[in-house]
Design an enzyme around this catalytic site. Sequence first.
Site, mmCIF file in Angstrom:
data_model
loop_
_atom_site.group_PDB
_atom_site.id
_atom_site.type_symbol
_atom_site.label_atom_id
_atom_site.label_comp_id
_atom_site.label_asym_id
_atom_site.label_seq_id
_atom_site.Cartn_x
_atom_site.Cartn_y
_atom_site.Cartn_z
ATOM 1 N N GLU A 44 0.814 -1.208 0.000
ATOM 2 C CA GLU A 44 0.000 0.000 0.000
ATOM 3 C C GLU A 44 0.854 1.267 0.000
ATOM 4 O O GLU A 44 0.543 2.244 -0.688
ATOM 5 C CB GLU A 44 -0.959 -0.012 1.188
ATOM 6 C CG GLU A 44 -1.999 -1.121 1.130
ATOM 7 C CD GLU A 44 -2.794 -1.107 -0.170
ATOM 8 O OE1 GLU A 44 -3.075 -0.017 -0.699
ATOM 9 O OE2 GLU A 44 -3.129 -2.195 -0.669
ATOM 10 N N HIS A 55 2.016 2.103 -3.468
ATOM 11 C CA HIS A 55 1.066 2.852 -4.297
ATOM 12 C C HIS A 55 1.263 4.359 -4.099
ATOM 13 O O HIS A 55 1.227 5.130 -5.068
ATOM 14 C CB HIS A 55 -0.375 2.490 -3.905
ATOM 15 C CG HIS A 55 -0.890 1.245 -4.550
ATOM 16 N ND1 HIS A 55 -0.863 1.028 -5.909
ATOM 17 C CD2 HIS A 55 -1.471 0.134 -3.999
ATOM 18 C CE1 HIS A 55 -1.410 -0.147 -6.186
ATOM 19 N NE2 HIS A 55 -1.789 -0.714 -5.035
ATOM 20 N N GLU A 84 -0.989 -2.618 -9.541
ATOM 21 C CA GLU A 84 -0.969 -3.606 -8.473
ATOM 22 C C GLU A 84 0.297 -4.454 -8.521
ATOM 23 O O GLU A 84 0.915 -4.742 -7.489
ATOM 24 C CB GLU A 84 -2.213 -4.497 -8.562
ATOM 25 C CG GLU A 84 -3.526 -3.782 -8.329
ATOM 26 C CD GLU A 84 -3.684 -3.270 -6.901
ATOM 27 O OE1 GLU A 84 -2.924 -3.726 -6.015
ATOM 28 O OE2 GLU A 84 -4.548 -2.417 -6.671
#
Length: 326
Positions: free
Chosen positions: A184, A187, A240
């Site tokens: 995360e 990202h 992703e």
Amino acid sequence: MSHAHDLGFDPAADPHLPSAPRYGFGRCPDCAAGRCRPSQGSRRLFTGLLGAAALSPALTPTWAREGVEVGGPSKISKLVPAEQVEQAGAQQYQQMMREAANQRALLPNNHPQLIRLREIAKRIIPQSEPWNARAKQWRWEVNVLVSPQLNAFCMPGGKIAFYYGILEKLKLDDDEVASIMGHEVAHALREHARERMAKTAATRLGANVLSSLLGLGNVGDTLLNMGSQLLTLTFSREDESEADLVGMELAARAGYKPSAGVSLWEKMGQVSKGAPPQWLSTHPAGPTRIRDIQANLPKVEGLYARADKPAQRFEVAPPLQTRPAS
């Protein structure tokens, strides 16, 4: 990295959070609908808009470094000011935390699982700056939402949230938590949200305008309601996959086993029971991700071997009903 919420919480909370982003630990509708395909060429070539300029050697950096290989930062992201995206992320995150607090759906600062996540974050965050120089000035936050959902996210500017459901239902150990957190954080570091916004703006502006603007400042004034965009944007399969690799390196440098991504995805496959829930169906297929992680492990195993290891290991998250709210 704290948020003021030391009041009690409701162990059975299942909050309604209008300000929660739709993205999180992988939420790509194209993957769920079977529209995602392996990328052809570089994910950083905004085909049909960047044109020949994007193919220039001057715009294609090569990193000579130990670790995973994902290429340089997105060029098209320059169309959107990083400061504005980070500010919008901070505002949206704070709104979400207020909504959760009002529904007694935030773990208090003294809860063992929140302490656990913040300690893991303290090890991962220092590894961030080489991936994004702006990370040094981010005001990082880590919070845990009392919710059965299996999700986690990091909004632009370092705003991290885990849902208790993913900790409890997958029985994550520290290495697996670090795998999710690294993913995360990646990202945010790779500015995938900013890139998505920029591509939306570029499509509206047109190829000719984009070519004249690339690298010459930004057109932030053309982007309105960034907060609402942060709620509805989705990451691509390529986003992703990139976050998997960068996150694996972040975790390895922080002293957590990079191979934990394999056991993490095996657990996800077991929980899905042949009918993938939203958090799984919106990711690239689990077996594919496991193969990608295994193929890239040799690139980070040396980093992990040399990294300082955590001095403390934490308890796997128990059901909240057994944990006092004080």
